[in-house]
Motif scaffolding. Structure first.
Motif: not given
Length: 235
Positions: A38-42, A200-204
């Motif tokens: 998918g698309i990782a947002l970090v 770290v803040e991360a979402a996908v």
């Protein structure tokens, strides 16, 4: 009668741009990476509640750097735009390109007409059924918009972080690999161990069937424990 002080339009625009760039550079970087899952947002963000990454709509996410109150107002406006458009027309009519165009108009209007420009830089990401259908848009403080390929890096030491990401990015990276690459890049000026999962803040935006695409929503925020586990997956 006092004479009004004159500043040329070119100098005024340059001063505004310099002001905005300095404000954005003071923030911590954000990395958005298209990968096989998918698309990782970090983002480097120790705050558990003041998010730099958020969901906009079914398969669209938002990431930002700069002044929190300014980009949070833009995020909320984007959610309202997406909800109204999806309700008035069809959910498929809500696209990252349309949202990015609205953001570009708003940022451009503020930059040219208001006393102070927004000190923000935005990324709008839309996950597709295949990686070739992913869309990544980067928007700067003056309303400029760019369609990026593979990844987006914003804020902080953006050039150094982008060099690290470019050196390690491959289209077949999985989520864990994309997360490790992003954290490695964010730690360009420090030890990787200095960025634990809690910093770290991360979402996908998950493109897999297991992500709940049947319920339309692709966005999933990663918990600190999950981030730690994914980072520890590499020997």
């Amino acid at each position: 009668m006092t004479q009004q002080f004159y500043v040329s339009p070119e100098q005024l625009m340059k001063d505004r741009a310099d002001f905005a760039r300095k404000g954005i550079a003071r923030g911590r970087s954000v990395v958005v990476i298209s990968c096989a899952d998918g698309i990782a947002l970090v983002a480097e963000n120790p705050s558990p509640s003041l998010h730099k990454i958020g969901e906009i709509y079914d398969k669209i996410a938002f990431a930002a750097v700069g002044k929190y109150n300014e980009f949070e107002s833009l995020r909320q406006a984007g959610v309202r735009y997406a909800d109204v458009r999806g309700y008035s027309y069809d959910r498929e009519d809500v696209t990252a390109r349309g949202l990015a165009s609205v953001y570009a108009q708003s940022l451009g209007a503020v930059f040219t007409a208001e006393q102070k420009p927004f000190e923000v830089e935005l990324a709008v990401a839309e996950v597709g059924h295949t990686q070739a259908e992913d869309h990544l848009y980067r928007l700067t403080f003056d309303g400029s918009i760019a369609d990026e390929n593979g990844f987006v890096v914003m804020g902080g030491l953006a050039e150094q972080v982008a060099e690290t990401v470019a050196g390690g990015w491959k289209a077949d990276l999985d989520l864990a690999g994309a997360l490790r690459l992003a954290v490695k890049a964010l730690a360009t000026d420090k030890e990787v161990d200095a960025l634990p999962g809690t910093a770290v803040e991360a979402a996908v935006l998950d493109r897999s069937p297991e992500s709940g695409r049947g319920s339309r929503r692709a966005f999933r925020r990663l918990r600190a424990e999950e981030i730690t586990q994914l980072l520890a997956g590499e020997a």
